[in-house]
Design a protein around this motif. Structure first.
Motif, PDB file in Angstrom:
ATOM      1  N   UNK A   7      22.340  15.990  -6.260  1.00 52.84           N
ATOM      2  CA  UNK A   7      22.011  17.152  -5.418  1.00 52.84           C
ATOM      3  C   UNK A   7      22.452  18.450  -6.082  1.00 52.84           C
ATOM      4  N   UNK A   8      23.542  18.417  -6.855  1.00 51.72           N
ATOM      5  CA  UNK A   8      23.980  19.621  -7.572  1.00 51.72           C
ATOM      6  C   UNK A   8      22.941  20.010  -8.622  1.00 51.72           C
ATOM      7  N   UNK A   9      22.479  19.036  -9.379  1.00 50.80           N
ATOM      8  CA  UNK A   9      21.462  19.297 -10.404  1.00 50.80           C
ATOM      9  C   UNK A   9      20.192  19.827  -9.769  1.00 50.80           C
TER      10      UNK A   9
ATOM     11  N   UNK B 204      26.365  13.200 -17.538  1.00 51.58           N
ATOM     12  CA  UNK B 204      25.969  12.236 -16.515  1.00 51.58           C
ATOM     13  C   UNK B 204      24.979  11.222 -17.050  1.00 51.58           C
ATOM     14  N   UNK B 205      25.001  10.042 -16.460  1.00 50.97           N
ATOM     15  CA  UNK B 205      24.069   8.987 -16.860  1.00 50.97           C
ATOM     16  C   UNK B 205      23.464   8.337 -15.625  1.00 50.97           C
TER      17      UNK B 205
ATOM     18  N   UNK C 245      30.131  11.572 -16.496  1.00 54.57           N
ATOM     19  CA  UNK C 245      30.675  11.241 -17.804  1.00 54.57           C
ATOM     20  C   UNK C 245      31.785  12.236 -18.135  1.00 54.57           C
ATOM     21  N   UNK C 246      32.392  12.048 -19.291  1.00 54.45           N
ATOM     22  CA  UNK C 246      33.367  13.027 -19.739  1.00 54.45           C
ATOM     23  C   UNK C 246      32.742  14.399 -19.905  1.00 54.45           C
ATOM     24  N   UNK C 247      31.459  14.428 -20.303  1.00 54.58           N
ATOM     25  CA  UNK C 247      30.751  15.697 -20.450  1.00 54.58           C
ATOM     26  C   UNK C 247      30.597  16.411 -19.109  1.00 54.58           C
TER      27      UNK C 247
ATOM     28  N   UNK D  60      32.668  11.900 -25.252  1.00 49.47           N
ATOM     29  CA  UNK D  60      32.656  12.358 -23.866  1.00 49.47           C
ATOM     30  C   UNK D  60      31.365  12.005 -23.130  1.00 49.47           C
ATOM     31  N   UNK D  61      30.388  11.423 -23.844  1.00 44.56           N
ATOM     32  CA  UNK D  61      29.165  10.992 -23.158  1.00 44.56           C
ATOM     33  C   UNK D  61      29.355   9.642 -22.482  1.00 44.56           C
TER      34      UNK D  61
END
Length: 409
Positions: A47-49, A64-65, A76-78, A123-124
């Protein structure tokens, strides 16, 4: 990345207690919430995206994945890096350094990044909370890890107490030393400031014939010090493939590092046996496995118990590093008599021709043998609808135990 001066936190719930108890920084609190949110609100990150990309598309810096089963975005770390540092290059580098070197959650293994293929940004990897913590944060209950290829150990418990453990006084006194370490180790290290002098952890070897109380002792130590005891399934650890045994052990020790568990390696000879002279590549890698084990056990902060039938089977490199080596002897006459009395059922009579003193003197058997014999005799008594446990059934049970062990009556 500094610790917050004072964050208003609701005092209710395990999450609040965890944050306060461990004095988490604002960054760690965000990491904790970010890793936990997909478990309670799956569409939160999606929802943020969507707000920024109403017509679809991607925001690579958000990370994110998506997975096969979960329809939303997993952090994700990213994702954490973007939320904390935005596109500021210095802040993004500072976050990377914080996560790997300063984050309490990351250092303790409460939170981790999934491993990514070689060449891809670290970080991915997905930001993952340990299963035990997810369950605790959401339900207030601790999820015990189950025996699997990922976690080759099984929780062992007992309904018995110390009075049921019949051992000689010397063995019992040595066991009490372990109990003392479990109770006072934290005080010794931190309040008495001995952590620079004393190595972490406590290493013990139990040796003696099967059925003499080694496993029960480990279970009782856990029960009376309120620690989980995990018996390591060595068949799931040992691998014929080079490097796999070390990998399996590394996974186990990493998971146990900060859990305050007792690790019990039963029949430890299979992994902790003597190193051999190097004759071929197999010997070389077998010796490397033993050396790796030695390193991990020596650095493990908790109690590790190795159990073996024979002390001589264990590599001396291990025994030199044990704080305690305890022999579990085959019970003496008086100990066997006590074991018979402790384990015979209280609700049914014993036939008049059963003389426990005579049986205890005549038959040199272990506590496990005695339990098996009593079980056999009780089942035969029930099957024949007898009112008493008779001598014949007990003798038949003794004979079965002798045959199993290749002994003559």
């Amino acid at each position: 990345m500094e610790k917050p001066a004072g964050i208003p936190i609701n005092s209710n719930g395990f999450i609040s207690e965890f944050i306060i108890e461990n004095n988490l920084t604002e960054t760690d609190i965000l990491l904790l919430g970010l890793a936990l949110v997909p478990h309670v609100k799956p569409d939160f990150l999606s929802s943020i995206i969507a707000e920024y990309l109403p017509n679809g598309g991607e925001l690579p810096e958000f990370g994110g994945i998506k997975t096969k089963n979960h329809r939303g975005i997993l952090p994700t770390g990213e994702t954490a890096q973007f939320l904390i540092a935005g596109n500021d290059l210095d802040d993004r580098i500072a976050f990377y350094n914080y996560l790997h070197n300063h984050s309490f959650l990351y250092r303790k293994g409460t939170l981790k990044l999934d491993i990514v293929p070689a060449g891809e940004p670290k970080l991915s990897g997905q930001l993952v909370l340990e299963d035990e913590y997810i369950e605790k944060f959401l339900t207030g209950k601790v999820l015990k890890p189950q025996l699997s290829s990922v976690f080759p150990a099984q929780l062992i418990e007992t309904q018995l107490d110390w009075n049921d453990l019949v051992l000689n006084s010397n063995t019992l006194n040595q066991i009490k030393e372990i109990e003392t370490w479990l109770k006072f180790n934290e005080i010794l290290l931190h309040e008495w400031d001995m952590k620079a002098t004393i190595k972490p952890g406590f290493r013990v070897m139990f040796y003696g014939a099967p059925g003499t109380g080694k496993t029960l002792t480990a279970s009782l130590l856990g029960k009376y010090t309120r620690r989980d005891v995990y018996r390591i399934d060595l068949s799931m650890i040992i691998s014929k493939y080079i490097g796999e045994t070390e990998k399996n052990l590394s996974s186990l020790f990493d998971k146990a590092a900060d859990k305050d568990w007792i690790l019990f390696f039963d029949e430890a000879d299979a992994v902790f046996g003597k190193r051999t002279n190097v004759r071929d590549a197999h010997d070389k890698y077998a010796n490397q496995e033993v050396s790796y084990l030695l390193q991990r056990i020596e650095n493990h902060p908790g109690l590790v118990i190795l159990a073996s039938n024979f002390k001589a089977n264990i590599d001396t490199a291990f025994t030199r590093r044990f704080q305690s080596i305890i022999e579990f002897e085959v019970p003496s006459y008086s100990e066997r008599l006590q074991l018979w009395k402790n384990n015979l059922p209280k609700g049914i009579k014993i036939a008049e021709d059963v003389n426990l003193n005579e049986i205890s003197k005549k038959y040199d058997i272990t506590g496990a043998n005695i339990v098996n014999i009593i079980q056999y005799a009780c089942l035969r008594t029930l099957e024949e609808e007898n009112e008493n446990i008779n001598l014949n059934h007990l003798l038949q049970g003794i004979k079965k135990e002798y045959v199993k062990e290749g002994k003559m009556m």
